[in-house]
Design a protein around this motif. Sequence first.
Motif, PDB file in Angstrom:
ATOM      1  N   ASP A  21     -15.066   9.428   9.612  1.00  0.00           N
ATOM      2  CA  ASP A  21     -15.044   8.062   9.101  1.00  0.00           C
ATOM      3  C   ASP A  21     -15.002   7.995   7.586  1.00  0.00           C
ATOM      4  OD1 ASP A  21     -15.142   7.218  11.622  1.00  0.00           O
ATOM      5  OD2 ASP A  21     -17.260   6.633  11.613  1.00  0.00           O
ATOM      6  N   TYR A  22     -15.501   9.042   6.942  1.00  0.00           N
ATOM      7  CA  TYR A  22     -15.645   8.959   5.501  1.00  0.00           C
ATOM      8  C   TYR A  22     -14.409   9.430   4.755  1.00  0.00           C
ATOM      9  CZ  TYR A  22     -20.482   8.242   6.680  1.00  0.00           C
ATOM     10  OH  TYR A  22     -21.620   7.733   7.210  1.00  0.00           O
TER      11      TYR A  22
ATOM     12  N   LEU B 174      -9.573  10.559  -5.892  1.00  0.00           N
ATOM     13  CA  LEU B 174      -8.555   9.938  -6.744  1.00  0.00           C
ATOM     14  C   LEU B 174      -9.148   9.493  -8.084  1.00  0.00           C
ATOM     15  CD1 LEU B 174      -5.608   9.165  -6.464  1.00  0.00           C
ATOM     16  CD2 LEU B 174      -6.323   6.930  -5.668  1.00  0.00           C
ATOM     17  N   ILE B 175     -10.284   8.774  -8.014  1.00  0.00           N
ATOM     18  CA  ILE B 175     -10.901   8.266  -9.245  1.00  0.00           C
ATOM     19  C   ILE B 175     -11.351   9.431 -10.124  1.00  0.00           C
ATOM     20  CG2 ILE B 175     -12.826   6.931 -10.161  1.00  0.00           C
ATOM     21  CD1 ILE B 175     -12.719   5.274  -7.595  1.00  0.00           C
TER      22      ILE B 175
ATOM     23  N   LEU C  75       3.263   5.943  -5.564  1.00  0.00           N
ATOM     24  CA  LEU C  75       2.996   5.944  -7.006  1.00  0.00           C
ATOM     25  C   LEU C  75       1.848   6.894  -7.333  1.00  0.00           C
ATOM     26  CD1 LEU C  75       3.745   4.653  -9.708  1.00  0.00           C
ATOM     27  CD2 LEU C  75       1.961   2.995  -9.318  1.00  0.00           C
ATOM     28  N   VAL C  76       0.844   6.925  -6.460  1.00  0.00           N
ATOM     29  CA  VAL C  76      -0.282   7.838  -6.664  1.00  0.00           C
ATOM     30  C   VAL C  76       0.207   9.288  -6.660  1.00  0.00           C
ATOM     31  CG1 VAL C  76      -2.380   8.728  -5.593  1.00  0.00           C
ATOM     32  CG2 VAL C  76      -2.050   6.284  -5.789  1.00  0.00           C
TER      33      VAL C  76
ATOM     34  N   ALA D 112     -10.605   8.184  -1.871  1.00  0.00           N
ATOM     35  CA  ALA D 112     -10.703   7.262  -3.012  1.00  0.00           C
ATOM     36  C   ALA D 112     -11.507   7.878  -4.142  1.00  0.00           C
ATOM     37  CB  ALA D 112     -11.335   5.951  -2.559  1.00  0.00           C
ATOM     38  N   ILE D 113     -12.627   8.517  -3.779  1.00  0.00           N
ATOM     39  CA  ILE D 113     -13.476   9.099  -4.822  1.00  0.00           C
ATOM     40  C   ILE D 113     -12.739  10.244  -5.523  1.00  0.00           C
ATOM     41  CG2 ILE D 113     -15.617  10.359  -5.222  1.00  0.00           C
ATOM     42  CD1 ILE D 113     -16.829   8.700  -2.934  1.00  0.00           C
TER      43      ILE D 113
ATOM     44  N   MET E  64     -11.292   8.367   4.130  1.00  0.00           N
ATOM     45  CA  MET E  64     -10.608   7.527   3.150  1.00  0.00           C
ATOM     46  C   MET E  64     -11.508   7.259   1.948  1.00  0.00           C
ATOM     47  SD  MET E  64      -7.604   7.306   3.878  1.00  0.00           S
ATOM     48  CE  MET E  64      -7.031   6.165   2.628  1.00  0.00           C
ATOM     49  N   LEU E  65     -12.815   7.216   2.207  1.00  0.00           N
ATOM     50  CA  LEU E  65     -13.779   7.036   1.118  1.00  0.00           C
ATOM     51  C   LEU E  65     -13.716   8.239   0.184  1.00  0.00           C
ATOM     52  CD1 LEU E  65     -15.890   4.820   0.628  1.00  0.00           C
ATOM     53  CD2 LEU E  65     -17.586   6.369   1.542  1.00  0.00           C
TER      54      LEU E  65
ATOM     55  N   ASP F 197       0.821  -1.216   0.000  1.00  0.00           N
ATOM     56  CA  ASP F 197       0.000   0.000   0.000  1.00  0.00           C
ATOM     57  C   ASP F 197       0.851   1.261   0.000  1.00  0.00           C
ATOM     58  OD1 ASP F 197      -1.681  -2.049   0.509  1.00  0.00           O
ATOM     59  OD2 ASP F 197      -2.880  -1.010   2.000  1.00  0.00           O
TER      60      ASP F 197
ATOM     61  N   ILE G  60       2.170   1.920  -3.371  1.00  0.00           N
ATOM     62  CA  ILE G  60       1.093   2.435  -4.210  1.00  0.00           C
ATOM     63  C   ILE G  60       0.818   3.901  -3.881  1.00  0.00           C
ATOM     64  CG2 ILE G  60      -1.384   2.237  -4.610  1.00  0.00           C
ATOM     65  CD1 ILE G  60       0.227   0.162  -6.016  1.00  0.00           C
ATOM     66  N   LEU G  61       0.837   4.214  -2.602  1.00  0.00           N
ATOM     67  CA  LEU G  61       0.596   5.590  -2.170  1.00  0.00           C
ATOM     68  C   LEU G  61       1.575   6.534  -2.860  1.00  0.00           C
ATOM     69  CD1 LEU G  61      -1.127   7.093   0.021  1.00  0.00           C
ATOM     70  CD2 LEU G  61       0.911   7.022   1.431  1.00  0.00           C
TER      71      LEU G  61
ATOM     72  N   MET H 271      -8.494  11.198 -11.875  1.00  0.00           N
ATOM     73  CA  MET H 271      -7.961  10.420 -12.991  1.00  0.00           C
ATOM     74  C   MET H 271      -8.895  10.498 -14.193  1.00  0.00           C
ATOM     75  SD  MET H 271      -5.224   9.707 -11.758  1.00  0.00           S
ATOM     76  CE  MET H 271      -4.436   9.222 -13.235  1.00  0.00           C
ATOM     77  N   ILE H 272     -10.213  10.393 -13.946  1.00  0.00           N
ATOM     78  CA  ILE H 272     -11.145  10.412 -15.076  1.00  0.00           C
ATOM     79  C   ILE H 272     -11.144  11.796 -15.733  1.00  0.00           C
ATOM     80  CG2 ILE H 272     -13.572  10.230 -15.719  1.00  0.00           C
ATOM     81  CD1 ILE H 272     -13.847   8.006 -13.732  1.00  0.00           C
TER      82      ILE H 272
END
Lengths: 294, 346
Positions: B305-306, B315-316, B272-273, B312-313, B308-309, B266, B269-270, B319-320
Motif C-alpha cells: 500500500d505504501y 521523487l521529492i 515529464l518526471v 513520491a518521497i 506510491m507514497l 497524470d 506528468i509521469l 529533487m532536493i
Amino acid sequence: MTLFLSYLINGISLGSVYAIIALGYTMVYGIAKMLNFAHGDVIMVGAYIAFCATQYAGLPAFVAVLLAMLVCTLLGVTIEGLAYKPLRQAPGLAVLITAIGMSYLLQNSALLIWGATPKSFPSVVSLPPVSLFDGRVKVTGETIMTILANIVIMIALTQFTGRTKMGKAMRAVSEDKGAAELMGINVNATISVTFAIGSALAAVAGVLLCSAYPNLMPTTGSMPGIKAFTAAVFGGIGSIPGAMVGGILLGVIEILGKAYISTELGDAIVFAVLIIVLLFKPSGLFGKNVREKV
Amino acid sequence: MKRNRKLAEKLITFGIVIAAFLLCKILIGTGVMSRSLRGQLIPICVYICMAVSLNLTVGISGELSLGHAGFMSVGAFSGIVAAMWLSKGVGVESQLHCLLFAILVGGALAGAAGVVIGIPVLRLRGDYLAIVTLAFGEIIRNVMNCIYVSLDGSTLRFGFINPGLPGKILLNGPMGATGVKKMASFEIGFVLVLFTLFVVLNLIDSRDGRAIMAIRDSRIAAESVGLNVTKYKMMAFVTSAVLAGMAGALYGLNFSTVAPAMFKFDTSILVLVFVVLGGIGNIRGSVISATLLTMLPELLRAFSDYRMLVYAIVLILVMIFTNNPKLKNAVGRLLPRRGASGKEAE
C-alpha cells in the motif's frame, strides 16, 4: 430566461470556488515564481479535516471550518519549509517536479488515512434556499454562501495587500526579490506567510466545493486545482483581481457551455476559451506584458 | 576529435539499449524473469520512446510541454482503429503488418495534431506555453471521450457524441476501445526505441538540431543570425508528437481495453518526471530513468500500500538532493570527482 439566470448564478458560484483556489496559485506564483501543483491537494485535505471534525468529533460547522483552515495553514507552511525552501535557487523545472511529488504524497497519504471510497460530505451551510421571481429561480444556501465568502475574501485580501506592512512586503518581494531584501524585508518569512494565506484559502475552497458537490475522494482536489490554475493564468498569473475575474469567468463559461453546447465537451470548451484568450492576450486578461531586453 | 567523441557517445547509448534487450531475451529464455516484470517490458519501451520524444521538446527545444499524453492518446486510438480495420475489414492476416501500419497511422495522426496544436502554442512563452499544452492535452482527452468509431463491413463509420453506429464498435466514447487484439510485441517495442533514439540523436547532431538549440539558448541572437524560429520550433515539436504517437499506437495495442482516461494529465506528468530525473536534454538519462522508474512501483511491491507514497518521497528527495547547492557540495566532497571530465563533454 429564468433558466439562463439560474445557470448564471450556478456558474458564478462554481467560479467563486475556482477564484478562491486561483488566489492561492496566483499569490504563490507572484512571490515565489513557482507553480504549486500541490495546491489542489491542500483543498482535498481541508475538506477531509472539516469532514472529520463534523462527522467524527461532532464539532459545529463554523469550528470545523476554522480547524480545517488552521491545519491547512500549518500544512502549507510545512510543505514550503521542507520541500520548496531548499530549492529557492534551483531551476524552475526542479521545483515543479518537487511540487508534483508533493501532490502525489498528499494524495497517497489521504488514500492511506481515509481510504479510496468516496465520502458523502455533509453541507456546512445552514442558510435556507432563496426563491426569486415567484419561485422560478431557486438559489441554494451553498451558492449564496460561496458568493458571499468570495466577496469577503476579495475585500480582505485587497485591504491586506494594499494597507498592511506585510502586504506591502509581499508586493515588494513579488516585484524584485533582491531589492526587497536590501530594504530589510525578510523574504523567507514573506514567502511563508503567502503560503499560509494561500493554504487557508484552499481549506475554505475545499469546504465550499464539497458542500456544493458532496463527493469527497483523495483525488477530489486535482481537477478543480487544474481548472483554478487555468483561471489564474486566464486572468494573468500573479495578479489578484485577475485570479478573481478569471475564476468567475471560467465557472460561468463551464456551466453555460455544459448547459447550452454539450455536457460531454464542457471541459474542452473551458480550455478552448483559455487558449483563445491567451492567443490574443498572451499574458492573460490582467497580466503585465514584460518587455524582453537584450 | 569532437566528432569521434559524439559518435562514441551515440554508440554507447545504442549499446546500452541493445545490451539491455539481449539481457531481457536471455532472462526470458531461461525463465528467470518474473511474469509481472515481463508484462512491464512493452510499457517500458513505450515510456522510453515517450521520455526521449518529450526530451526533444523540453530539453533540446526548451519548451515545457504538459500535454504529451495527448499525442500518445491520439496515436493509441488511431492505431487501434487502423489495426482493427486492416485485420478485420481488409483481412490482412499478418499481425506484424497490422502493428506496423497502426504505428505509422498513429504517428501520422499525432503529427497532424502536433501541427494543429503547435501553431498557436509556439507563439507563447514560458509558463503560458506550458499551460496551453496542458489545456490541449485535456481537450484531446475530452474529445476522445466523444468519438465513436465502428467497422461496418470494410468501411469505417465515425460518430461524434452520438453512439449507435452500425457494425462492430471499435471506439465507444468514454469506454474507449474494448476487445482489442494484443498485437504489440517486445521486439517491435525494442525496434521502436532504436528508431526513436536514431531520429532524436541524429536530429540533435544535425544542422537543424544545432539551430533548435541555438534558439533555446537565445531566441533573439538566433533570430538575428537569420534562423527561422517558428520553423525550427515546429520541427522539434512535431517530431516529438510523431514519436509520441507511434509509442501510443504500440501502447494501445498492448492492452485489451484502452480508455481515454488512461491518458490523463497524470500521464503527461509521469513522462515529464522521467525527463527531469534523467536530466533535461540528456537523452541517455531519459532512457535509463524511464526504465528504472517504470519498474520502480513494481519493485516496491514489498511496500504494497505504501509504494506510491514511497515513490513520491523518493521523487521529492531526489529533487532536493540534486538541486540544493549546499547538499550538492556536501555530496560532491564525499564522492571522488570522476564526473568532472564528463561535465565538460556535455
